[in-house]
Design a protein around this motif. Structure first.
Motif, PDB file in Angstrom:
ATOM      1  N   ASN A  22      24.887  59.851  36.201  1.00 30.61           N
ATOM      2  CA  ASN A  22      25.890  58.892  36.666  1.00 30.61           C
ATOM      3  C   ASN A  22      27.120  58.816  35.757  1.00 30.61           C
ATOM      4  O   ASN A  22      27.986  57.988  35.970  1.00 30.61           O
ATOM      5  CB  ASN A  22      25.256  57.504  36.821  1.00 30.61           C
ATOM      6  CG  ASN A  22      24.725  56.968  35.518  1.00 30.61           C
ATOM      7  OD1 ASN A  22      24.434  57.739  34.597  1.00 30.61           O
ATOM      8  ND2 ASN A  22      24.604  55.656  35.427  1.00 30.61           N
ATOM      9  N   ASP A  23      27.192  59.647  34.727  1.00 32.81           N
ATOM     10  CA  ASP A  23      28.395  59.635  33.872  1.00 32.81           C
ATOM     11  C   ASP A  23      29.588  60.176  34.648  1.00 32.81           C
ATOM     12  O   ASP A  23      29.482  61.187  35.348  1.00 32.81           O
ATOM     13  CB  ASP A  23      28.198  60.529  32.641  1.00 32.81           C
ATOM     14  CG  ASP A  23      27.398  59.843  31.547  1.00 32.81           C
ATOM     15  OD1 ASP A  23      27.310  58.597  31.570  1.00 32.81           O
ATOM     16  OD2 ASP A  23      26.863  60.552  30.677  1.00 32.81           O
ATOM     17  N   ARG A  30      35.974  60.978  27.033  1.00 36.89           N
ATOM     18  CA  ARG A  30      36.294  59.966  26.020  1.00 36.89           C
ATOM     19  C   ARG A  30      35.153  59.773  25.020  1.00 36.89           C
ATOM     20  O   ARG A  30      35.390  59.401  23.879  1.00 36.89           O
ATOM     21  CB  ARG A  30      36.611  58.608  26.682  1.00 36.89           C
ATOM     22  CG  ARG A  30      37.908  58.632  27.477  1.00 36.89           C
ATOM     23  CD  ARG A  30      38.222  57.234  28.042  1.00 36.89           C
ATOM     24  NE  ARG A  30      38.224  56.219  27.016  1.00 36.89           N
ATOM     25  CZ  ARG A  30      39.202  56.013  26.140  1.00 36.89           C
ATOM     26  NH1 ARG A  30      40.281  56.781  26.196  1.00 36.89           N
ATOM     27  NH2 ARG A  30      39.109  55.074  25.239  1.00 36.89           N
ATOM     28  N   LYS A  39      42.782  58.007  29.741  1.00 39.79           N
ATOM     29  CA  LYS A  39      42.491  56.570  29.576  1.00 39.79           C
ATOM     30  C   LYS A  39      41.848  55.994  30.831  1.00 39.79           C
ATOM     31  O   LYS A  39      42.112  56.468  31.933  1.00 39.79           O
ATOM     32  CB  LYS A  39      43.790  55.794  29.313  1.00 39.79           C
ATOM     33  CG  LYS A  39      44.633  56.335  28.172  1.00 39.79           C
ATOM     34  CD  LYS A  39      43.920  56.241  26.839  1.00 39.79           C
ATOM     35  CE  LYS A  39      44.822  56.705  25.707  1.00 39.79           C
ATOM     36  NZ  LYS A  39      44.106  56.792  24.427  1.00 39.79           N
ATOM     37  N   GLU A  40      41.081  54.935  30.652  1.00 40.12           N
ATOM     38  CA  GLU A  40      40.594  54.206  31.816  1.00 40.12           C
ATOM     39  C   GLU A  40      41.453  52.967  32.019  1.00 40.12           C
ATOM     40  O   GLU A  40      41.372  52.007  31.259  1.00 40.12           O
ATOM     41  CB  GLU A  40      39.121  53.792  31.658  1.00 40.12           C
ATOM     42  CG  GLU A  40      38.656  53.026  32.899  1.00 40.12           C
ATOM     43  CD  GLU A  40      37.155  52.809  32.975  1.00 40.12           C
ATOM     44  OE1 GLU A  40      36.405  53.760  32.700  1.00 40.12           O
ATOM     45  OE2 GLU A  40      36.752  51.683  33.315  1.00 40.12           O
ATOM     46  N   GLY A  41      42.286  53.011  33.056  1.00 41.28           N
ATOM     47  CA  GLY A  41      43.124  51.849  33.363  1.00 41.28           C
ATOM     48  C   GLY A  41      42.528  50.985  34.448  1.00 41.28           C
ATOM     49  O   GLY A  41      42.864  49.811  34.560  1.00 41.28           O
ATOM     50  N   CYS A  42      41.663  51.558  35.281  1.00 44.53           N
ATOM     51  CA  CYS A  42      41.072  50.756  36.354  1.00 44.53           C
ATOM     52  C   CYS A  42      39.665  51.190  36.711  1.00 44.53           C
ATOM     53  O   CYS A  42      38.870  50.390  37.164  1.00 44.53           O
ATOM     54  CB  CYS A  42      41.966  50.772  37.600  1.00 44.53           C
ATOM     55  SG  CYS A  42      42.056  52.375  38.428  1.00 44.53           S
TER      56      CYS A  42
ATOM     57  N   MET B 210      48.567  47.958  31.224  1.00 44.32           N
ATOM     58  CA  MET B 210      47.751  49.089  31.675  1.00 44.32           C
ATOM     59  C   MET B 210      46.560  49.349  30.759  1.00 44.32           C
ATOM     60  O   MET B 210      45.597  49.987  31.154  1.00 44.32           O
ATOM     61  CB  MET B 210      48.610  50.346  31.834  1.00 44.32           C
ATOM     62  CG  MET B 210      49.641  50.252  32.955  1.00 44.32           C
ATOM     63  SD  MET B 210      49.003  49.559  34.514  1.00 44.32           S
ATOM     64  CE  MET B 210      47.705  50.720  34.883  1.00 44.32           C
ATOM     65  N   PRO B 212      43.478  47.610  29.378  1.00 45.56           N
ATOM     66  CA  PRO B 212      42.730  46.355  29.449  1.00 45.56           C
ATOM     67  C   PRO B 212      42.437  45.847  28.039  1.00 45.56           C
ATOM     68  O   PRO B 212      42.439  46.614  27.071  1.00 45.56           O
ATOM     69  CB  PRO B 212      41.428  46.763  30.153  1.00 45.56           C
ATOM     70  CG  PRO B 212      41.704  48.088  30.784  1.00 45.56           C
ATOM     71  CD  PRO B 212      42.736  48.740  29.927  1.00 45.56           C
ATOM     72  N   ARG B 295      38.837  46.523  34.723  1.00 47.71           N
ATOM     73  CA  ARG B 295      40.046  46.030  35.393  1.00 47.71           C
ATOM     74  C   ARG B 295      39.757  44.784  36.236  1.00 47.71           C
ATOM     75  O   ARG B 295      40.577  43.867  36.287  1.00 47.71           O
ATOM     76  CB  ARG B 295      40.672  47.150  36.239  1.00 47.71           C
ATOM     77  CG  ARG B 295      41.973  46.781  36.929  1.00 47.71           C
ATOM     78  CD  ARG B 295      43.047  46.265  35.968  1.00 47.71           C
ATOM     79  NE  ARG B 295      43.495  47.257  35.022  1.00 47.71           N
ATOM     80  CZ  ARG B 295      44.374  47.002  34.049  1.00 47.71           C
ATOM     81  NH1 ARG B 295      44.906  45.793  33.912  1.00 47.71           N
ATOM     82  NH2 ARG B 295      44.716  47.945  33.197  1.00 47.71           N
ATOM     83  N   TYR B 704      43.844  46.692  42.171  1.00 46.24           N
ATOM     84  CA  TYR B 704      45.157  47.294  42.451  1.00 46.24           C
ATOM     85  C   TYR B 704      45.333  47.641  43.925  1.00 46.24           C
ATOM     86  O   TYR B 704      46.426  47.984  44.357  1.00 46.24           O
ATOM     87  CB  TYR B 704      45.367  48.547  41.608  1.00 46.24           C
ATOM     88  CG  TYR B 704      45.655  48.238  40.156  1.00 46.24           C
ATOM     89  CD1 TYR B 704      46.599  47.282  39.811  1.00 46.24           C
ATOM     90  CD2 TYR B 704      45.005  48.915  39.130  1.00 46.24           C
ATOM     91  CE1 TYR B 704      46.874  46.994  38.489  1.00 46.24           C
ATOM     92  CE2 TYR B 704      45.275  48.643  37.801  1.00 46.24           C
ATOM     93  CZ  TYR B 704      46.204  47.683  37.487  1.00 46.24           C
ATOM     94  OH  TYR B 704      46.480  47.407  36.180  1.00 46.24           O
TER      95      TYR B 704
END
Lengths: 160, 783
Positions: A22-23, A30, A39-42, B210, B212, B295, B704
Motif C-alpha cells: 500500500n505504499d 521521500r 512533496k506531498e501537498g494534498c 502548500m 501542510p 490536507r 481542493y
C-alpha cells in the motif's frame, strides 16, 4: 505482510527498493530513497507538488503505488539538473525569481519540463492550462508562466 | 535623514540596494534540496496522529481508547487530561470592550476536556512507531459526544438564543469593540447631503499554504530542554510564547528551529494545540515525536482567514467630500481565541479603512464572536485588505449614486502631499505619499481612457466588460525590536542573524544587498541565519509587511557598529589615530593617504590571531538590537478589468495594471513577485474562495475539489509600475510590500465585477463572485 521487492530506474540509475503493497511512490521516494524534493501537498492528486515522470509521462506520485514502478523509469526533480548545471527551466526560474516558498516548485518544474518535451512552442493559454494541475499559493503564477514561455523560446532558439 | 549609502557607489554595484538580484536560496530550492519540516527525520522518532472531533459542538463525555491502545505499533495515546499541566493558548492583543471592561479571554487548553467546539477540534493524539500505525489506531478511537446545536456564523452566533460555546461568554461575544467619536460621526451623517450604505461580507478563506503544518518535538532530560522543529514566522517570538504560556519554563529551556517554510501567510505564526501534545509525548516516551498534517486536517484545523460581516456607511457633502465613515459589524473568531484573533476585524480596520482619503470622523463597532468553526487568525493583510475593500466599495458606490465620476471623487478626497505629515482620524501620522500622482499614473498606465474600445470588443464577443479601481493604503505592522547580528565566520563568510524569518519572501538576497551596500562585504560571502531561537537575542518575526523596515534598519545599525569597531582596529593595524581613519567602499583608510585595509582583511587578521591592545575591540562581530519604530504606509492604485460571460456567469480578470509606492525598493525582482502573489490571493477571495459550513457545522469545502484555490489558468499577467516616495521613518526609506497586492486586488476586481454588471441594475456583489452567483444575478435581472 511481506515486503515487495521492486526493480526500477530512478533518474537514470537502476534502483531497487522494498515496499509495502500500500505504499505510494511518493512514500518511497521521500522515505527509503531519501528523495525529498517531491512533496506531498494534498495526497489526492489535486495539487501537483508530487509530480514525477513515469516513462516520460507526467504523473502524481501520491496516486501511484510504489509497486507499479517495477520495470519502469521514474524521473524526479533531483534528476533535472546535470550536476551543477541547472536545466534551462531551473535557470530561468532562478533569473526571474519565479518561486517563493519553493514547496510547489519541484512539481511545477517537472510538469513544465513535461510540457516542453511535448510542445516546444506553447501559447500562454497552453502553459496556464498545462500547469493548472500544480497549485502555487505564493507567486500568483505570473513569473512561472513567463519563465516557461521564455525558456521555450530560448530552447527553440538554441536548437535552430 | 542622512544618506546611509554612497549613491554614486551604489549605482556601480551589481548587488547593491535597488538591484534585481536573484535569490540566494533558489539553487537549493530549484533542485529539490530545500529542507522543510516534513523532510526532516530524527533518530528514533515516533509519529503522532491527532484524533479530531467530527461533531461541531457537543459535550465530551469520554473517550474510549481501549481498542486503539491494542493496535500494532501504538506507543501511547494522550487526551486532554494528560495535558492538563501545560498552559493554555491565550489572546495577546490588549483590546477592551466599549464600556472599558476587559475583553473575555477564555483560555484554550491543548485539548478540550469538557466540550468539543468545532469539527477538527483535537481531542487525543495517538503515537505509534509508524505514521500508518498511528493513523489506523486513531481511526478506532471512539469519542462519546452528546451533540449540541451549532452556530458557525458570527451574526447568528451573537443573537439571543444562539447556542453558547462558553457559559461565561454571553451571546458568544468575546469583545464588544468600539473606536471613534460617536457624536462627531452622528453629526457628520446628520449634515450629509448623501449617505452611501452597503452590507458587505468578507468571506472566510482557508489559508492553504502548500506545505501542510508539521512539527518534530524533542525533550532532553539532562538539560531539561525542549526543542521543536516547526514552520513559523519567527523563531524568537514562538519560542517565547511556548516557554511562557505553554511550557512555563525559562525561555532558554526552549529551542525553536525553523528551516524552509512552505508558505504561511499568517497561519503558522503562533502556537497551535498540537505543539504541547507533541512536547508531552516526546518527554513521556523519551523519543522525538513527529507529526505532519494531511490536507484534510489543514482544511479543518488550520487557522482560517477573514470572515467579517459589516454594514459600511459613508457620509458625503453635496460636492462629494467625505464627512464621516461608520463601520458596524461582526468578526468571527471561530471556536477559540488565538493570539491575535480579534485584531483583524477591529484595530486593523480602524487603521486601514480611511486609506488615502481625508475622513474627518470615523466610528468602527465590531462584535467579535465565538462560533463552532475553526479559529480565525491573520491571513495575507490581516484586516488591511478588508479595510481598503470596504472603503473602495463605498467610494465606488457613492460615485455611482451621486453621479460623480469615480476618479474625480477619489481625487477630491485624497490627502494631498502639502498636507503631509497627515494625522488620520485613527491616530496615525502619514509621513509620505503622493496619492493623486499614483492614481493618475496608474490610470495612464492602464489606458483607462481606452476602455470603451475594449468594452466594445468584449461586447462583440458576447461578453460583459467592467473596470475597477483599487486605490489603497496599508498601515504596516510597526517594526518591533529586531536583532541585527553580524558574525564574521571562520570560513570567511559573514552571517547576518535576524529575528525576522521568511516563509517564501526570500530575505537572504535583499538583506545581503543591504549589508553589501553598507559594509562592502562581498555579496556572495553573506549568509543568513534566521530560524534558530538559540542564536537570537530579539525578534518580532515576520508579518504585517514589516521585515525590510525592521531587519533592514537592524542591519544598517549593526553595520555602523562594525564600522565603529573596525576604525579602532584599523587605527591600530595601520598605526594611525582613530580620528584619521575613514571608512568607504568596504575599506578603512588613513585620510589623505593610500594606506588602507578592507573589512574582510581585518576579519581575516582577527581570525589569524592579532595582538590587539585592551582598548581596541577584539572582534568585528556585533549583536545589535534595533529598537522598533512606527508603521510605514505602502500605497498604490490597482486597475482591473474583467470580462463576464453572461451565459455561464464566469468572471475572468483580463487586464491588470498597478502602480505601487513601496518607498525604497531593495530588490525589485522580489517585490514584484510579492505583489503578484498578493493580487492572486485577492482574486481568489474575490472570485473563487469561500469556506462553507452546513447548519450542523460540518465543513463542506474540505478538499481542493471543493474549495477553489486559484490555479494558473485563473490569473492574468500583471503590469507592474512604481511611484516611489521613500518613507521618512526608517533608515532605508522602505515601506513594505508583502500584503499590498491583496489590498489592491480585492477592491479593483470587485469594483470591476459590479461595473460589468451595472447594466443589470446591480449595485453590489458580495465575494466570491462565483459563476453560479453571477449567473443568478444576471438571470434574475433578465426576468
Amino acid at each position: 505482510m511481506a515486503k515487495l521487492h521492486i526493480s526500477t530506474k530512478i533518474n537514470g540509475e537502476p534502483t531497487e527498493f522494498l515496499c509495502d503493497p500500500n505504499d505510494s511512490m511518493l512514500d518511497v521516494l521521500r522515505g527509503p530513497l531519501a528523495l525529498t524534493g517531491s512533496k506531498e501537498g494534498c495526497g489526492s492528486g489535486d495539487c501537483g507538488a508530487c509530480s514525477v515522470m513515469l516513462d516520460g509521462r507526467l504523473v502524481c506520485s501520491c496516486l501511484m503505488l510504489a509497486a507499479e514502478a517495477e520495470g519502469h523509469e521514474i524521473e524526479t526533480i533531483e534528476g533535472m539538473a546535470e550536476g551543477e548545471k541547472l536545466h534551462p527551466l531551473q535557470q530561468k526560474f532562478l533569473e526571474m525569481a519565479a518561486l517563493q516558498c519553493g514547496i510547489c516548485t519541484p512539481g511545477v518544474l517537472v510538469a513544465s519540463k513535461a510540457l516542453l518535451e511535448k510542445n516546444q512552442n506553447p501559447t500562454e493559454t497552453e502553459v496556464r492550462y498545462w500547469l493548472a494541475g500544480n497549485l502555487c499559493r505564493c507567486t500568483g503564477y505570473d513569473k512561472i508562466v513567463r519563465a516557461v514561455l521564455d525558456t521555450a523560446a530560448e530552447m527553440r532558439e538554441a536548437t535552430r | 535623514m542622512k544618506a546611509i549609502f554612497d549613491e554614486a557607489e551604489l549605482a556601480t554595484m551589481k548587488f547593491g540596494v535597488g538591484q534585481p538580484v536573484p535569490r540566494t536560496e533558489d539553487p537549493t530550492l530549484l533542485t529539490g534540496q530545500g529542507r522543510y519540516t516534513d523532510d526532516l527525520n530524527r533518530d528514533g522518532q515516533a509519529y503522532g496522529v491527532f484524533v479530531r472531533s467530527s461533531i461541531a459542538h457537543g459535550v465530551l463525555n469520554g473517550i474510549d481508547l481501549d481498542e486503539a491502545r491494542a493496535m500494532p505499533g501504538v506507543l501511547a495515546i494522550y487526551t486532554g487530561a494528560d495535558l492538563a499541566g501545560y498552559g493554555p493558548i491565550r489572546c495577546g492583543v490588549p483590546l477592551k470592550n466599549f464600556d472599558g471592561s476587559e475583553m473575555r479571554n477564555p483560555m484554550r487548553p491543548a485539548f478540550p476536556t469538557d466540550k468539543v467546539r468545532f469539527v477538527g477540534d483535537p481531542i487525543a493524539m495517538v503515537v505509534a512507531e509508524t505514521p500508518d500505525q498511528a493513523r489506523d489506531a486513531a481511526e478506532v478511537v471512539v469519542a462519546d459526544i452528546d451533540p449540541l446545536p451549532a452556530v458557525t456564523d458570527a451574526r447568528l452566533g451573537a443573537a439571543d438564543g444562539a447556542p453558547l460555546l462558553y457559559n461565561e461568554t454571553p451571546n458568544n461575544v468575546v469583545l464588544d469593540y468600539h473606536f471613534g467619536d460617536k457624536q462627531a460621526v452622528d453629526k457628520a451623517f446628520a449634515s450629509a447631503a448623501h449617505v452611501t450604505k452597503l452590507g458587505i461580507v468578507n468571506n472566510r478563506v482557508i489559508v492553504s499554504a502548500m506545505e501542510p503544518r508539521s512539527a518534530i518535538a524533542e525533550y532532553d532530560p539532562a538539560d531539561q530542554k525542549w526543542t521543536i522543529r516547526v514552520g513559523s514566522q519567527g523563531a524568537f517570538g514562538l519560542r517565547n510564547l511556548l516557554a511562557k504560556d505553554i511550557l512555563q519554563v525559562a525561555p532558554e529551556k526552549v529551542r525553536v528551529l525553523t528551516g524552509n517554510v512552505g508558505g504561511s501567510f499568517g497561519m503558522k505564526a503562533f502556537v497551535y494545540p498540537e505543539y504541547p501534545a507533541l512536547f508531552h509525548a516526546a518527554r513521556e516516551l523519551g523519543r522525538p515525536v513527529k507529526w505532519t498534517s494531511d490536507r484534510s486536517e489543514s482544511f479543518l484545523a488550520d487557522q482560517a482567514g477573514r470572515d467579517h460581516e459589516v454594514t459600511a456607511e459613508l457620509a458625503l457633502d453635496a460636492e462629494g467630500r467625505f464627512l464621516g465613515l461608520r463601520i458596524t459589524g461582526y468578526g468571527n473568531m471561530g471556536a477559540y481565541i488565538g493570539q491575535v484573533s480579534p485584531m483583524m476585524s477591529t484595530l486593523n480596520i480602524v487603521k486601514n479603512v480611511t486609506s488615502v482619503y481625508k475622513v474627518p470622523a470615523m466610528e468602527v463597532t465590531t462584535k467579535c464572536v465565538f462560533t463552532n468553526s475553526s479559529p480565525v487568525s491573520a491571513y495575507r493583510g490581516a484586516g488591511r485588505p478588508e479595510g481598503n475593500y470596504y472603503m473602495e466599495r463605498l467610494v465606488e458606490t457613492a460615485a455611482r449614486e451621486m453621479g460623480i465620476d469615480r476618479v474625480e471623487l477619489r481625487r477630491r478626497n485624497h490627502i494631498q502631499p502639502s498636507e503631509i505629515p497627515y494625522d488620520t482620524v485613527s491616530g496615525l501620522t502619514y509621513d509620505s505619499g503622493e496619492f493623486t500622482a499614483v492614481l493618475d499614473k496608474a490610470l495612464a498606465f492602464a489606458d483607462w481612457d481606452g476602455f470603451e474600445a475594449r468594452k466594445a470588443d468584449s461586447q462583440a464577443r458576447g461578453k460583459l466588460r467592467g473596470r475597477g479601481i483599487g486605490d489603497y493604503l496599508e498601515v504596516t505592522a510597526p517594526p518591533q525590536n529586531e536583532m541585527g547580528g553580524i558574525r564574521f565566520e571562520d570560513d570567511g563568510t559573514v552571517t547576518i542573524i535576524t529575528g525576522t524569518l521568511d516563509y517564501g519572501q526570500g530575505h537572504w538576497a535583499p538583506f545581503a544587498q543591504v549589508l553589501h551596500s553598507k559594509l562592502g562585504v562581498p555579496f556572495e560571502k553573506v549568509r543568513l541565519l534566521q530560524g534558530d531561537s538559540d542564536e537570537l537575542i530579539a525578534g518580532g518575526g515576520t508579518g504585517g509587511s514589516k521585515s525590510i523596515m525592521a531587519s533592514g534598519a537592524a542591519i544598517v545599525e549593526a553595520s555602523d557598529k562594525v564600522i565603529e569597531a573596525g576604525k579602532k582596529i584599523a587605527g591600530h593595524l595601520l598605526e594611525a589615530a582613530v580620528a584619521d581613519i575613514e571608512f568607504q567602499r568596504g575599506r578603512f583608510s588613513i585620510v589623505g593617504t593610500d594606506r588602507s585595509i578592507g573589512v574582510m582583511e581585518i576579519a581575516e587578521k582577527l581570525r589569524g590571531g592579532v595582538d590587539l591592545p585592551d582598548d581596541v575591540p577584539q572582534t568585528l562581530d556585533v549583536k545589535h538590537v534595533h529598537e522598533g519604530g512606527p508603521s510605514a504606509f505602502p500605497n498604490g492604485c490597482h486597475v482591473a478589468e474583467v470580462e463576464i460571460d453572461p451565459d455561464t456567469g464566469v468572471v475572468e480578470v483580463v487586464r491588470y495594471h498597478m502602480v505601487n509606492d513601496f518607498g525604497t525598493v531593495v530588490n525589485p525582482l522580489l517585490v514584484e513577485g510579492q505583489a503578484h502573489g498578493g493580487i492572486v490571493q485577492g482574486i481568489g477571495q474575490a472570485l473563487m474562495e469561500r469556506c462553507v459550513y452546513d447548519e450542523d457545522g460540518q465543513v463542506l469545502t474540505g478538499s481542493y475539489m471543493d474549495y477553489a484555490v486559484p490555479r494558473a489558468a485563473d490569473a492574468p499577467f500583471f503590469a507592474f509600475g512604481t511611484h516611489s516616495v521613500p518613507a521618512t521613518t526608517n533608515p532605508l526609506g522602505a515601506k513594505g510590500c508583502g500584503e499590498a497586492g491583496c489590498a489592491g486586488s480585492l477592491p479593483s476586481v470587485m469594483n470591476a465585477v459590479v461595473d460589468a454588471l451595472a447594466e443589470y441594475g446591480v449595485r453590489h456583489v458580495d465575494m466570491p463572485a462565483t459563476p453560479e452567483k453571477v449567473w443568478r444575478i444576471i438571470q434574475d435581472a433578465r426576468n
